[in-house]
Design a protein around this motif. Sequence first.
Motif, PDB file in Angstrom:
ATOM      1  N   GLN A   1       8.974 -70.483  -0.084  1.00  0.00           N
ATOM      2  CA  GLN A   1       9.119 -71.771  -0.775  1.00  0.00           C
ATOM      3  C   GLN A   1       7.812 -72.563  -0.795  1.00  0.00           C
ATOM      4  O   GLN A   1       7.473 -73.199  -1.788  1.00  0.00           O
ATOM      5  CB  GLN A   1      10.202 -72.607  -0.080  1.00  0.00           C
ATOM      6  CG  GLN A   1      11.587 -72.020  -0.176  1.00  0.00           C
ATOM      7  CD  GLN A   1      12.046 -71.930  -1.608  1.00  0.00           C
ATOM      8  OE1 GLN A   1      11.823 -72.837  -2.401  1.00  0.00           O
ATOM      9  NE2 GLN A   1      12.660 -70.806  -1.964  1.00  0.00           N
ATOM     10  N   MET A   2       7.109 -72.489   0.316  1.00  0.00           N
ATOM     11  CA  MET A   2       5.823 -73.168   0.410  1.00  0.00           C
ATOM     12  C   MET A   2       4.862 -72.584  -0.630  1.00  0.00           C
ATOM     13  O   MET A   2       4.156 -73.311  -1.329  1.00  0.00           O
ATOM     14  CB  MET A   2       5.279 -72.917   1.832  1.00  0.00           C
ATOM     15  CG  MET A   2       4.125 -73.778   2.195  1.00  0.00           C
ATOM     16  SD  MET A   2       4.714 -75.447   2.464  1.00  0.00           S
ATOM     17  CE  MET A   2       3.333 -76.095   3.329  1.00  0.00           C
TER      18      MET A   2
ATOM     19  N   GLN B   1       5.653 -71.082  -3.406  1.00  0.00           N
ATOM     20  CA  GLN B   1       6.070 -71.506  -4.738  1.00  0.00           C
ATOM     21  C   GLN B   1       5.577 -72.920  -5.055  1.00  0.00           C
ATOM     22  O   GLN B   1       5.088 -73.192  -6.158  1.00  0.00           O
ATOM     23  CB  GLN B   1       7.604 -71.463  -4.868  1.00  0.00           C
ATOM     24  CG  GLN B   1       8.174 -70.057  -4.992  1.00  0.00           C
ATOM     25  CD  GLN B   1       7.468 -69.262  -6.092  1.00  0.00           C
ATOM     26  OE1 GLN B   1       7.229 -69.776  -7.187  1.00  0.00           O
ATOM     27  NE2 GLN B   1       7.110 -68.012  -5.786  1.00  0.00           N
ATOM     28  N   ASN B   2       5.711 -73.811  -4.071  1.00  0.00           N
ATOM     29  CA  ASN B   2       5.246 -75.190  -4.254  1.00  0.00           C
ATOM     30  C   ASN B   2       3.761 -75.235  -4.585  1.00  0.00           C
ATOM     31  O   ASN B   2       3.320 -75.926  -5.508  1.00  0.00           O
ATOM     32  CB  ASN B   2       5.482 -76.016  -2.989  1.00  0.00           C
ATOM     33  CG  ASN B   2       6.902 -76.492  -2.880  1.00  0.00           C
ATOM     34  OD1 ASN B   2       7.648 -76.431  -3.854  1.00  0.00           O
ATOM     35  ND2 ASN B   2       7.286 -76.966  -1.715  1.00  0.00           N
TER      36      ASN B   2
ATOM     37  N   GLN C   1       3.076 -73.662  -8.036  1.00  0.00           N
ATOM     38  CA  GLN C   1       3.495 -74.547  -9.129  1.00  0.00           C
ATOM     39  C   GLN C   1       2.519 -75.704  -9.288  1.00  0.00           C
ATOM     40  O   GLN C   1       2.128 -76.057 -10.395  1.00  0.00           O
ATOM     41  CB  GLN C   1       4.875 -75.114  -8.788  1.00  0.00           C
ATOM     42  CG  GLN C   1       5.962 -74.679  -9.750  1.00  0.00           C
ATOM     43  CD  GLN C   1       7.272 -75.288  -9.331  1.00  0.00           C
ATOM     44  OE1 GLN C   1       7.673 -75.114  -8.174  1.00  0.00           O
ATOM     45  NE2 GLN C   1       7.913 -76.005 -10.235  1.00  0.00           N
ATOM     46  N   THR C   2       2.144 -76.300  -8.166  1.00  0.00           N
ATOM     47  CA  THR C   2       1.226 -77.438  -8.198  1.00  0.00           C
ATOM     48  C   THR C   2      -0.105 -77.036  -8.836  1.00  0.00           C
ATOM     49  O   THR C   2      -0.639 -77.741  -9.694  1.00  0.00           O
ATOM     50  CB  THR C   2       0.957 -77.949  -6.771  1.00  0.00           C
ATOM     51  OG1 THR C   2       2.181 -78.292  -6.181  1.00  0.00           O
ATOM     52  CG2 THR C   2       0.038 -79.148  -6.778  1.00  0.00           C
TER      53      THR C   2
ATOM     54  N   MET D   1       0.902 -82.069  -1.528  1.00  0.00           N
ATOM     55  CA  MET D   1       0.260 -81.293  -2.582  1.00  0.00           C
ATOM     56  C   MET D   1      -0.936 -82.039  -3.177  1.00  0.00           C
ATOM     57  O   MET D   1      -1.926 -81.430  -3.572  1.00  0.00           O
ATOM     58  CB  MET D   1       1.272 -80.950  -3.677  1.00  0.00           C
ATOM     59  CG  MET D   1       2.297 -79.936  -3.214  1.00  0.00           C
ATOM     60  SD  MET D   1       1.512 -78.397  -2.674  1.00  0.00           S
ATOM     61  CE  MET D   1       2.672 -77.858  -1.435  1.00  0.00           C
TER      62      MET D   1
ATOM     63  N   ILE E   1       8.307 -78.704   2.580  1.00  0.00           N
ATOM     64  CA  ILE E   1       8.682 -78.006   1.336  1.00  0.00           C
ATOM     65  C   ILE E   1       9.606 -78.891   0.497  1.00  0.00           C
ATOM     66  O   ILE E   1       9.406 -79.045  -0.712  1.00  0.00           O
ATOM     67  CB  ILE E   1       9.357 -76.663   1.666  1.00  0.00           C
ATOM     68  CG1 ILE E   1       8.325 -75.692   2.243  1.00  0.00           C
ATOM     69  CG2 ILE E   1       9.984 -76.059   0.420  1.00  0.00           C
ATOM     70  CD1 ILE E   1       8.910 -74.417   2.805  1.00  0.00           C
TER      71      ILE E   1
ATOM     72  N   LEU F   1       7.364 -82.581  -7.082  1.00  0.00           N
ATOM     73  CA  LEU F   1       7.203 -81.835  -8.342  1.00  0.00           C
ATOM     74  C   LEU F   1       8.278 -82.238  -9.339  1.00  0.00           C
ATOM     75  O   LEU F   1       8.011 -82.411 -10.531  1.00  0.00           O
ATOM     76  CB  LEU F   1       7.272 -80.333  -8.074  1.00  0.00           C
ATOM     77  CG  LEU F   1       6.022 -79.709  -7.459  1.00  0.00           C
ATOM     78  CD1 LEU F   1       6.302 -78.289  -6.989  1.00  0.00           C
ATOM     79  CD2 LEU F   1       4.872 -79.710  -8.466  1.00  0.00           C
TER      80      LEU F   1
END
Lengths: 225, 421
Positions: A11-12, A14-15, A18-19, A105, B231, B238
Motif C-alpha cells: 500500500q505504501m 502504491q501511495n 500514485q503521488t 507525500m 498509508i 490523494l
Amino acid sequence: MKILIIEDEEQMLQNMKQTLEKEDYLVETATDYDSAFSKIGVYDYDCILLDISLPGKNGLEILRELKSRGITDGVIIVSAKNSLEDKIEGLNLGADDYLPKPFHMAELNARIKAIFRRRKLKGSNQLKIGNLSIKIDSQAVSVADKELTLNRKEFDILFYLASNKDRLVNKSSLAEHVWGDHIDQADSFDFIYSQIKNLRKKLSTNNAEVELKSIYGIGYKLTAS
Amino acid sequence: MKLLSYTTRYFAGLLLLALSVFTTIFYFQMLDEIYDSLDDGLQNQKILVINRAKKNPEILNKNKFEDGYYTIHKVKYEQIKEVRDIYRDTLMYMLNEKDYEPVRLLETVFEQEGNYYKLKVITSMVEEDDLIEDLLYSILFLYLGLVLCILVLNNFILKRLWKPFYSLLNKLKNFNIEKQELITFEETNIQEFKLLNKNIDRLLKKSIDSFKAQQQFIENASHELQTPLAISINKLELLAENEKLSEEQMHILATTLDNLERMTRLNKSLLLLSKIENKQFIEEENIQLSKVLDKISIEFSDLLEHKNITLNKNFESDIAIKMNKDLAIILFTNLIKNAILHSEKNSEIEVKIASNKVSISNYSTTTELNPNKLYTRFYKTGNNKNSTGLGLAIAKAITDKYALSLTYHYNKRHHFTVNFD
C-alpha cells in the motif's frame, strides 16, 4: 525522469507511485532486494527511493552496490527505523537524503524535487511559477523581477507549497516541515493560517500569478492563476 | 503495631492469666495444708492436757486462757449430746498486735472420775490477709520478672531472628519496578524466610518480566501502527485531490484526516514514551539550558503570537547538565507547550532559571490540578481533543531517567519546576 521505488509494503508503494506519477515521473517498483538488484543492473534511474529496512538482506548493501558502480546520485533512503546509525551510514555511502517513515507525500515530493534541481539545474537553482521566481540558495523571492520581503517562515511555506505545485498539502505536513516535529501537538494549526494570510497579501499586492487555496480545513494548494 | 509488640502483649496477657490461676490454687492448697497441721497440733495438745489433768486435777479449774493456751469448764452430762472434736476459727485479742487476730480453736469434751469437762485448746494461726498480701507481692515480682525476660527475649533474640524479614520489608519498600533491578536477599538459615525470599524473588522476576513485556508491547504496537496510519493518511490525501468530490464529501474527508492525524500524534507520543522508558536515548552531551530554552521559545513564537501570549524569559543564572540533547529539548518543549495550550489568551508565561531550578508558570482559569494524577498517562483536565494526555507523562519519564525532580505547585498560577540539584 525515471524513479525506482524499493519498498515491500504494497500500500505504501502504491501511495508513493500514485503521488509521483501525478508529477509525470516514470515510476518503477521493486518489492524485494533481488528484483531491485536486477532492475538496477539493467536500467538507469534518476532517483531511487530505497527502504533499507526490508526483511532479508540489509538495504545498505544495495547502496554499496550502487556506490561501486558510481551511481549513488539521487538515492533517498527511506527507513522506518529512524535510527541515527542507519542515517549516518547511509549518507556516508553516498545517499543524497534520508527520509524517516512515516512521512507525508508532500515531503517526499519536495525532497525529490530538491534532488532533481541539484542534479539537472546546476547553478541556476531557481523555481519559476508564472511571474513568481524563488531563488533557493539565496532564499530570495521575486514577482516579475520585483523582490518580495518575506520572513523565514513565509519563505519556507511558499517554497514548500511551490515544490508541491497543484497538489494538496496537508496542514500537519506543512507544520512539520516549516515548524519542525515538536510543534505537532499544538492544539490546532490555526497559527499557520495567519502566516498564510500574510503571504497571500504580499503575493497579491505584487500581482503574483499564483494563488494559495485553502482546501476544506485539510490543507493548502498553490496553483498558477 | 509491630509483630514483636504483639507477641509481647499476648505473652504478658497469657502469663497474667496463668499466674492468677496458679496463685489461687496455690493459696487454697497451702491454706489447707496449714489447717491440717494446726489441727494435728491441737489434737496433740488436747491429749497432753487431758493426761496432765489426770495427774494434776487442779488444772480442771482453769477456766480462763490468760497465760495458758487452754480452758476447762465442768459441764453436766445432759449438756453433752455427743462427744466429738470441733475445730473452728475465732478471734482473740492479742497483746503484742493490739488487735483481734484469728486463732484456731479445738473444742472437745472429756470425762474424768465421773465428771464431764469441756476443753478448749487454741493456737495462733496464719493471718490470711498477710498471707494473701505476701503471696500477691511475690507473684507480682515473678510476673514482672517474666515480662522483663520476654522483653529481653523479643528485643535481643527474636529481633535477631526476624532480621532477615525486616530487611526484606525494607528492600521491598524501596523496590521500583521501573528500575528493573532485583533485590538481594540476606542469608538466612530459617526455612520459612528462605521460602519467603525465594517466592518474592520469583514474583519480582515475574513482575519485571511482564513490565518489560508490556513496555515492549507498547513500543512494538505503536511502531507497527505507524505505517498503516501513514498509508491511510496518504490515501485520503490523494483522494482529497480529486476535483470531483462534493463539499460534503470533502468535509467528511477532512474530519477523518483530522482524527487520523490525532491518532498519529498519540501514537508518536506513546512510541517516544516507551523509547525513553526502554532507555533508547543513550548519547549524552553537555547542554546549556538557557540555549535550549531560547531555541524552544523561538520555535513556539508563531503559536505564542497566534494566542497573543507573552513569554517572559527570566534567566537569573544558567544550568549546565550532561544529558541527551533530544530529551532535554523534548522535556522543555513539552512543559512549554503544555503551558501554552492551557494558557488563557492574552496572558503571560514565565520561564525562569534560578538556583538550579527551571520553572515554567502560566495562568489559566482552571484551578489547582491534582498533583497525584498529573503525570498519569491520558490524564486530561479539560476537554481538549487535541491534547494527547501524554505530554506530562513524557516529561516525567525524562526527569525520572536523569533522577531529576519534576514538581507542580499552584498559587493562582500553575508552576512546573524541574530541579537540577
